[in-house]
Enzyme design. Structure first.
Site, PDB file in Angstrom:
ATOM      1  N   ASP A 169     -19.187  -0.062 -38.914  1.00 32.87           N
ATOM      2  CA  ASP A 169     -19.156   1.357 -38.550  1.00 32.87           C
ATOM      3  C   ASP A 169     -19.625   2.259 -39.700  1.00 32.87           C
ATOM      4  OD1 ASP A 169     -18.666   3.551 -36.986  1.00 32.87           O
ATOM      5  OD2 ASP A 169     -16.482   3.515 -37.237  1.00 32.87           O
ATOM      6  N   GLU A 281     -25.892   1.621 -32.750  1.00 35.77           N
ATOM      7  CA  GLU A 281     -25.503   2.979 -32.355  1.00 35.77           C
ATOM      8  C   GLU A 281     -26.074   3.942 -33.396  1.00 35.77           C
ATOM      9  OE1 GLU A 281     -21.645   3.970 -30.759  1.00 35.77           O
ATOM     10  OE2 GLU A 281     -21.271   5.334 -32.434  1.00 35.77           O
TER      11      GLU A 281
END
Ligand SMILES: [Zn+2]
Length: 495
Positions: A169, A281
């Site tokens: 992330d 992402e």
């Protein structure tokens, strides 16, 4: 095809001792596996097989049991890798456009609680148990492998037998790609926020023009006249309306995000060079200003032109998404914001909208679930840590008071890079036991403790882990109750 466990043999249950986690028991590929916990709290994997060679990837001790071999293995990194290989659904894989949720876990203890929440809701929401930002890993002194391995053991312990994702992330540097790929993550959140230019939000047109003229167009594989021709005056047909792009908006969008696109592409190319089966992402949720619809169009279209294939996009939505507390802002404005971004994601993709800092934002879940029709990723990070502190408060109020004192003393350093509205002056300096029990329910103390994790774990980590290990059922129950409230609103839209 998704691997499924084999049915358990008739004698399998009788092998389990009373130290086993019964829900962990699973048979696959010629062996039955489960997790045990010894009296002193140490967890070990046990496997039984006819043929010892089935288990030769594990390091441990073997003993003969009737016609079988019983194998005991410590929960080491090597054995976590062997377990992911033996039970392939534990290996992070691509999620695609399925409805999904990320359960960041700073402690490496919460996954069994997350599994319980998903089982309670019984919806087809794809989980990402292994998820931590590089910033958090640093503050928690964890490696990418630690994050992945803890989630593997937790999912195994809780008996999870469906696919999982694994989210590296908020990667901001090229080097972040290398060790997260090596660890085995399958989902990479590319965050080029350092290259986003906040001045472009309010700069006058002449400054905007100078900024776009100064962009490194060769690295963007384009030039300014081509860019203007592509976007200025373009009309995008959406489901309920059409959107017209004017020259001023698209130039401003490019002045703001242009430098970040080149950096994101550099990270993307580095990732693709690895040749792993992964998905991406693109996230700008931690930038200073909400992402306007025209900016969404320009950013996404330019990334696609440059060759980025991404499965989700995390814009910065309107209002405030602070750590650990409810949404702050006009909820009708947020509904319209979700709707326009979701329409764009369908028109230009499809790709998922990703809601970051998504924990504790109960009022927003029905809105984004409906706007996206379930083509959405909900990302939560620190809330599992905040909830785990309830276990400390409940079982060791003195320790919790010391933790609070440290969190207050180190608050100015801890708050950096987080959006918060807490006022430490409103927190009782020497709380009674009853006040300690409510610390995680009050915004001021919840946020101060939420962002204090690095300093707190450095000082009190070993004592705290002891409390969590001694009270793991309570911990899992608290986490599960908390996350049911997060995933339930997505259940009816899950796909
Ligand atoms: Zn984020």
């Amino acid at each position: 095809m998704t691997p499924r466990p084999d049915p358990l043999g008739p004698s399998a249950a009788s092998w389990l001792g009373d130290r086993a986690y019964p829900e962990s028991q699973v048979s696959y590929g010629g062996a039955t596996y489960w997790l045990e916990r010894s009296a002193d709290g140490v967890k070990r994997m046990v496997a039984v097989a006819n043929d010892e060679s089935t288990l030769n990837r594990f390091v441990g001790t073997a003993e003969t049991l009737d016609d079988n071999v019983r194998f005991t293995a410590e929960t080491t990194a090597d054995n976590a890798l062997a377990l992911r290989s033996a039970l392939p659904w534990l290996n992070p894989s691509r999620i695609g456009l399925h409805t999904s949720a990320g359960f960041g876990d700073r402690l490496g203890l919460a996954t069994p609680g997350h599994v319980r929440a998903l089982n309670a809701v019984a919806a087809s929401i794809r989980p990402v148990f292994a998820q931590q930002s590089i910033r958090e890993m640093g503050r928690c002194h964890r490696t990418p492998r630690d994050v992945l391995d803890d989630a593997t053991w937790g999912a195994f312990q809780a008996g999870w037998t469906r696919p999982v994702g694994g989210d590296a992330d908020h990667l901001e540097e090229l080097e972040d790609i290398d060790n997260t790929v090596a660890a085995g993550f399958a989902f990479f959140t590319l965050d080029p926020k350092a290259e986003v230019d906040p001045e472009a939000e309010y700069a006058d047109p002449a400054t905007i023009k100078a900024k776009v003229e100064a962009l490194d167009w060769p690295s963007l594989e384009s030039d300014l006249p081509t860019f203007i021709k592509t976007y200025a005056g373009q009309r995008i047909d959406l489901q309920h309306e059409a959107m017209d792009l004017d020259e001023e908006s698209v130039l401003r969008a490019m002045a703001k995000y242009g430098p970040s696109l080149a950096h994101a592409m550099a990270m993307y190319r580095r990732l693709m060079e690895k040749g792993a089966d992964v998905e991406v992402e693109f996230a700008v949720d931690e930038t200073d200003y909400p992402t306007k619809p025209a900016e969404h169009v320009v950013v996404v279209s330019e990334l696609k032109r440059l060759g980025m294939d991404f499965v989700s996009f995390a814009p910065r939505f309107v209002g405030r998404f602070e750590k650990g507390v409810e949404y702050i802002g006009d909820i009708d404005g947020l509904r319209r914001d979700f709707e326009i971004h979701a329409e764009l994601a369908r028109a230009l993709g499809p790709y998922k909208l990703s809601l970051h800092s998504g924990s504790d934002k109960y009022s927003t879940y029905p809105l984004i679930a409906e706007a996206t029709n379930g083509v959405v990723h909900l990302k939560t990070a620190g809330t599992s840590w905040a909830e785990a502190l309830r276990v400390i408060a409940h079982n060791d109020a003195d320790l919790m008071r010391q933790i609070l004192t440290l969190a207050l003393d180190s608050f100015e350093a801890n708050r950096k890079s987080y959006h918060l509205s807490c006022d430490p002056a409103r927190i009782p300096a020497n709380p009674t036991d009853e006040q300690v029990g409510r610390l995680m329910d009050v915004v001021d103390s919840r946020q101060v403790l939420h962002v204090g994790y690095g300093a707190i774990l450095d000082e009190f980590g070993s004592r705290m882990y002891q409390v969590w290990n001694d009270n793991e059922e309570e911990h899992y129950r608290i986490i599960a109750d908390h996350f049911v409230k997060h995933v339930q609103p997505f259940a009816q839209y899950a796909q």
